[in-house]
Write an enzyme that holds these catalytic residues in place. Structure first.
Site, mmCIF file in Angstrom:
data_model
loop_
_atom_site.group_PDB
_atom_site.id
_atom_site.type_symbol
_atom_site.label_atom_id
_atom_site.label_comp_id
_atom_site.label_asym_id
_atom_site.label_seq_id
_atom_site.Cartn_x
_atom_site.Cartn_y
_atom_site.Cartn_z
ATOM 1 N N GLY A 174 -19.163 -0.158 -5.216
ATOM 2 C CA GLY A 174 -20.491 -0.209 -6.001
ATOM 3 C C GLY A 174 -21.401 0.648 -5.442
ATOM 4 O O GLY A 174 -22.619 1.411 -6.247
ATOM 5 N N TYR A 190 0.797 -1.290 0.171
ATOM 6 C CA TYR A 190 -0.037 0.057 -0.022
ATOM 7 C C TYR A 190 0.799 1.410 -0.162
ATOM 8 O O TYR A 190 1.452 1.699 0.796
ATOM 9 C CB TYR A 190 -0.873 0.091 1.267
ATOM 10 C CG TYR A 190 -2.061 -1.036 1.153
ATOM 11 C CD1 TYR A 190 -2.419 -1.586 0.066
ATOM 12 C CD2 TYR A 190 -2.756 -1.262 2.367
ATOM 13 C CE1 TYR A 190 -3.424 -2.610 0.036
ATOM 14 C CE2 TYR A 190 -3.683 -2.260 2.383
ATOM 15 C CZ TYR A 190 -4.109 -2.888 1.142
ATOM 16 O OH TYR A 190 -5.073 -4.015 1.192
HETATM 17 N N1 LIG Z 1 -6.919 -7.964 0.470
HETATM 18 C C1 LIG Z 1 -7.156 -7.207 -0.680
HETATM 19 O O1 LIG Z 1 -6.866 -7.731 -1.740
HETATM 20 C C2 LIG Z 1 -7.524 -5.846 -0.450
HETATM 21 C C3 LIG Z 1 -8.074 -5.006 -1.678
HETATM 22 C C4 LIG Z 1 -8.530 -3.832 -1.530
HETATM 23 C C5 LIG Z 1 -8.542 -3.383 -0.246
HETATM 24 N N2 LIG Z 1 -8.258 -4.124 0.785
HETATM 25 C C6 LIG Z 1 -8.375 -3.501 2.290
HETATM 26 O O2 LIG Z 1 -9.673 -3.054 2.479
HETATM 27 C C7 LIG Z 1 -9.743 -1.652 2.862
HETATM 28 C C8 LIG Z 1 -11.139 -1.020 2.464
HETATM 29 O O3 LIG Z 1 -11.210 -0.975 1.052
HETATM 30 P P1 LIG Z 1 -11.568 0.358 0.577
HETATM 31 O O4 LIG Z 1 -10.558 1.567 0.899
HETATM 32 O O5 LIG Z 1 -11.990 0.319 -1.040
HETATM 33 O O6 LIG Z 1 -12.931 0.840 1.161
HETATM 34 P P2 LIG Z 1 -14.242 1.325 1.203
HETATM 35 O O7 LIG Z 1 -14.595 1.702 2.524
HETATM 36 O O8 LIG Z 1 -15.086 0.325 0.188
HETATM 37 O O9 LIG Z 1 -14.155 2.634 0.259
HETATM 38 C C9 LIG Z 1 -13.401 3.789 0.960
HETATM 39 C C10 LIG Z 1 -13.313 4.934 -0.633
HETATM 40 O O10 LIG Z 1 -14.838 5.072 -0.739
HETATM 41 C C11 LIG Z 1 -15.002 6.590 -0.733
HETATM 42 N N3 LIG Z 1 -16.322 7.171 -0.482
HETATM 43 C C12 LIG Z 1 -17.186 7.603 -1.426
HETATM 44 N N4 LIG Z 1 -18.485 7.787 -0.887
HETATM 45 C C13 LIG Z 1 -18.249 7.343 0.402
HETATM 46 C C14 LIG Z 1 -19.221 7.375 1.533
HETATM 47 N N5 LIG Z 1 -20.386 8.002 1.262
HETATM 48 N N6 LIG Z 1 -18.823 6.687 2.640
HETATM 49 C C15 LIG Z 1 -17.580 6.315 2.963
HETATM 50 N N7 LIG Z 1 -16.708 6.222 1.823
HETATM 51 C C16 LIG Z 1 -17.051 6.807 0.641
HETATM 52 C C17 LIG Z 1 -13.810 7.288 0.179
HETATM 53 O O11 LIG Z 1 -13.533 8.412 -0.149
HETATM 54 P P3 LIG Z 1 -13.065 9.404 1.230
HETATM 55 O O12 LIG Z 1 -11.510 8.980 1.531
HETATM 56 O O13 LIG Z 1 -12.903 10.602 0.490
HETATM 57 O O14 LIG Z 1 -13.961 9.300 2.304
HETATM 58 C C18 LIG Z 1 -12.917 6.121 0.145
HETATM 59 O O15 LIG Z 1 -12.144 6.363 -1.154
HETATM 60 C C19 LIG Z 1 -8.503 -0.913 2.384
HETATM 61 O O16 LIG Z 1 -7.926 0.260 2.950
HETATM 62 C C20 LIG Z 1 -7.720 -2.006 2.302
HETATM 63 O O17 LIG Z 1 -7.235 -2.455 3.818
HETATM 64 C C21 LIG Z 1 -7.971 -5.353 0.735
#
Ligand SMILES: NC(=O)c1ccc[n+]([C@@H]2O[C@H](COP(=O)([O-])OP(=O)(O)OC[C@H]3O[C@@H](n4cnc5c(N)ncnc54)[C@H](OP(=O)(O)O)[C@@H]3O)[C@@H](O)[C@H]2O)c1
Length: 295
Positions: free
Chosen positions: A206, A49
């Site tokens: 999504g 990351y």
């Molecule tokens: N094991 C794997 O292969 C893998 C792959 C991907 C991710 N991960 C892990 O999963 C964690 C979560 O994934 P993710 O970062 O994609 O998480 P997520 O919580 O699904 O998405 C967060 C993103 O959505 C945005 N967003 C837009 N509208 C939102 C709303 N109403 N409420 C909240 N967020 C909103 C956020 O923007 P803002 O920041 O501007 O609020 C941020 O960019 C990662 O940090 C990582 O630790 C693991």
């Protein structure tokens, strides 16, 4: 190594994902502190990351916030060699690569041990016995307290569980309303069977932003959005709140990993734990996503 994992892990149903914290260091620092102060206790990392910058920033925060290290579970992931210098991206669970990767995580985080180490994406050429030997050496050296996997199919979990000599405590997979495979492909059933904690990455894929794979058809997604809006009005929340309540309802005790870097969103995600979400609404959203009436 203090055995803090079980208590801290269960004290909050949601974990905080650190994948985006180095995109803007100031915002990322505020996000991590907001997550910690509002009660998140598991912080998820991966060595890739931000090319290591997320772990380094997190290490800085740990040195700044007194008592934080002892109060949290640090989860890290290794096993991916990024593409570069003419090499394609590879998953690499060789002894040399995993051992070096673990040391790199410890160095960037500035901690003596990782509480829970996950294999990030399964190396199809891995020898599970060698992986077990790497785990044993890291554990004996006080570098890693416990182990798990990520993006592992039920068959891969069984195969590693049979060889690595440690219980696998978590399987971190993508689960959101666009990508519901884990609900129906045996992943969550296996978590219940083997007492593995399922963690949902990109839990609002999504909904907060376009889904990675666009697994749902446009027609299915229209049904999902209509049902989300109906339920959001019923429970006086928003689409994200319903999406998280839907994940939290599953008996396997899914831990959504919240990846927002906006403090208000990080805090408000916790409210989903208190939504009195009904079985009926869980099934209604399930039917909307699948675009079929269950028989
Ligand atoms: N094991 C794997 O292969 C893998 C792959 C991907 C991710 N991960 C892990 O999963 C964690 C979560 O994934 P993710 O970062 O994609 O998480 P997520 O919580 O699904 O998405 C967060 C993103 O959505 C945005 N967003 C837009 N509208 C939102 C709303 N109403 N409420 C909240 N967020 C909103 C956020 O923007 P803002 O920041 O501007 O609020 C941020 O960019 C990662 O940090 C990582 O630790 C693991």
């Amino acid at each position: 190594m203090p055995n803090i994992f079980p208590t801290h892990y269960s004290s909050c149903r949601l974990g905080y994902g650190c994948m985006r914290i180095a995109d803007d260091r100031t915002k990322g620092r505020q996000a991590v502190i907001a997550a910690y102060e509002s009660g998140y206790r598991l912080f998820d990392h991966a060595d890739i990351y931000g090319g290591g910058a997320c772990e380094s920033l997190f290490g800085d925060i740990l040195r700044e916030v007194s008592g934080m290290r002892e109060a949290i579970v640090i989860q890290d992931k290794v096993g991916i060699r990024p593409a570069g210098s003419g090499r394609t991206c590879q998953y690499d669970f060789s002894r040399e690569y995993l051992t070096t990767a673990i040391d790199g995580c410890l160095r960037r985080l500035g901690v003596e041990h990782i509480d829970l180490l996950l294999l990030h994406r399964i190396d199809l050429l891995a020898d599970p016995v060698v992986v077990g030997e790497v785990f044993a050496a890291a554990h004996a050296a006080g570098k890693v307290a416990s182990f798990g996997v990520s993006n592992a199919s039920p068959a891969q979990v069984r195969m590693f569980a049979a060889h690595v000599g440690f219980p696998l405590l978590a399987n971190q997979v993508e689960i959101n309303l666009d990508r519901i495979d884990a609900v129906i492909d045996g992943t969550l059933d296996q978590c219940l069977e083997l007492d593995i904690s399922p963690q949902a990455w990109c839990p609002i894929g999504g909904i907060g932003y376009p889904a990675w794979g666009h697994n749902a058809s446009p027609a299915q997604w229209k049904l999902v959005e209509a049902e989300l809006d109906r339920q959001a009005a019923t429970y006086a929340t928003d689409r994200v709140g319903i999406n998280l309540a839907w994940l939290l309802k599953h008996p396997a005790k899914i831990m959504p990993l919240i990846g927002s870097t906006t403090p208000e969103r990080i805090r408000s995600s916790l409210d989903a734990v208190n939504i009195p979400y009904s079985r009926n609404d869980w099934y209604a959203l399930n039917e909307a996503r699948r675009g079929i009436r269950l028989p």
